[in-house]
Design a protein around this motif. Structure first.
Motif, short mmCIF file in Angstrom:
data_model
loop_
_atom_site.label_atom_id
_atom_site.label_comp_id
_atom_site.label_asym_id
_atom_site.label_seq_id
_atom_site.Cartn_x
_atom_site.Cartn_y
_atom_site.Cartn_z
N GLU A 1 0.81 -1.21 0.00
CA GLU A 1 0.00 0.00 0.00
C GLU A 1 0.85 1.27 0.00
O GLU A 1 0.55 2.22 -0.70
CB GLU A 1 -0.92 0.03 1.22
CG GLU A 1 -1.84 1.23 1.24
CD GLU A 1 -2.76 1.25 2.44
OE1 GLU A 1 -3.52 2.23 2.57
OE2 GLU A 1 -2.73 0.31 3.25
N TRP A 2 1.92 1.27 0.78
CA TRP A 2 2.77 2.46 0.92
C TRP A 2 4.15 2.22 0.33
O TRP A 2 4.75 1.16 0.53
CB TRP A 2 2.93 2.83 2.40
CG TRP A 2 1.67 3.37 2.99
CD1 TRP A 2 0.71 2.65 3.65
CD2 TRP A 2 1.24 4.72 2.97
NE1 TRP A 2 -0.31 3.51 4.03
CE2 TRP A 2 -0.01 4.77 3.64
CE3 TRP A 2 1.76 5.90 2.46
CZ2 TRP A 2 -0.72 5.95 3.80
CZ3 TRP A 2 1.05 7.07 2.62
CH2 TRP A 2 -0.18 7.09 3.29
N ALA B 1 0.59 4.14 -2.79
CA ALA B 1 0.65 3.61 -4.16
C ALA B 1 -0.56 4.02 -4.98
O ALA B 1 -0.45 4.26 -6.18
CB ALA B 1 0.80 2.10 -4.12
N ALA B 2 -1.72 4.11 -4.36
CA ALA B 2 -2.94 4.49 -5.08
C ALA B 2 -2.89 5.94 -5.57
O ALA B 2 -3.59 6.30 -6.51
CB ALA B 2 -4.15 4.28 -4.19
N ASP B 3 -2.05 6.78 -4.95
CA ASP B 3 -1.93 8.18 -5.35
C ASP B 3 -0.94 8.39 -6.50
O ASP B 3 -0.90 9.47 -7.08
CB ASP B 3 -1.49 9.04 -4.16
CG ASP B 3 -2.53 9.09 -3.05
OD1 ASP B 3 -3.71 8.83 -3.34
OD2 ASP B 3 -2.14 9.36 -1.90
N VAL B 4 -0.15 7.40 -6.80
CA VAL B 4 0.86 7.51 -7.86
C VAL B 4 0.17 7.51 -9.22
O VAL B 4 -0.67 6.66 -9.50
CB VAL B 4 1.88 6.35 -7.75
CG1 VAL B 4 2.82 6.34 -8.93
CG2 VAL B 4 2.66 6.45 -6.45
N ALA C 1 6.61 -3.33 -10.91
CA ALA C 1 5.48 -4.15 -11.36
C ALA C 1 4.43 -4.27 -10.26
O ALA C 1 3.22 -4.20 -10.53
CB ALA C 1 5.96 -5.53 -11.79
N ALA C 2 4.86 -4.42 -9.01
CA ALA C 2 3.93 -4.50 -7.88
C ALA C 2 3.17 -3.19 -7.70
O ALA C 2 1.96 -3.20 -7.46
CB ALA C 2 4.68 -4.88 -6.61
N VAL C 3 3.86 -2.07 -7.81
CA VAL C 3 3.21 -0.76 -7.70
C VAL C 3 2.21 -0.57 -8.83
O VAL C 3 1.08 -0.12 -8.62
CB VAL C 3 4.25 0.39 -7.67
CG1 VAL C 3 3.57 1.75 -7.81
CG2 VAL C 3 5.08 0.33 -6.41
N SER D 1 -5.45 -1.72 -10.18
CA SER D 1 -6.61 -2.29 -9.50
C SER D 1 -7.46 -1.23 -8.81
O SER D 1 -8.52 -1.52 -8.28
CB SER D 1 -6.16 -3.33 -8.47
OG SER D 1 -5.46 -2.73 -7.42
N GLN D 2 -7.01 0.03 -8.80
CA GLN D 2 -7.76 1.11 -8.14
C GLN D 2 -8.81 1.67 -9.06
O GLN D 2 -8.72 1.83 -10.17
CB GLN D 2 -6.81 2.23 -7.69
CG GLN D 2 -5.83 1.78 -6.66
CD GLN D 2 -6.47 1.38 -5.33
OE1 GLN D 2 -7.46 1.94 -4.92
NE2 GLN D 2 -5.92 0.38 -4.69
#
Length: 108
Positions: A15-16, A35-38, A99-101, A107-108
């Protein structure tokens, strides 16, 4: 997951994203990004001659330009809080972290 860079490291817990930078003679500085803000990522793999870098782009912030010259090898400046230079031995770990990020972002 963690990637050791040049004078720092990047950790991602799902997440972070935590970027820790260590400058000579200074206390380590830590920058946390969700990560969702990137909004974008950049990965330039290192070569035998030059370091590469990881960079995270956020809304409202301009991407750091690459420094020119032989010593910098086309990396963002050390003062950019959203990027980290990496040595060649960290290329595989950096690709997996990116890749994980990207998977979390999609997925968001």
């Amino acid at each position: 997951m963690e990637v050791n860079g040049v004078q720092g490291s990047i950790r991602f817990d799902g997440e972070w994203i935590t970027i820790t930078k260590r400058a000579v003679g200074h206390q380590p500085r830590e920058f946390r990004l969700r990560a969702a803000d990137v909004t974008g990522t950049r990965l330039k793999p290192a070569t035998r001659l030059f370091h590469g870098y990881l960079q995270f782009l956020l809304p409202g912030s301009a991407q750091a330009s690459e420094s020119t010259g032989i010593a910098s090898g086309g990396r963002p400046p050390h003062s950019d809080p959203h990027s980290l230079s990496i040595p060649r031995r960290s290329n595989d770990g950096a690709a997996k972290l990116m890749a994980a990020v990207e998977q979390v972002r999609s997925s968001q």
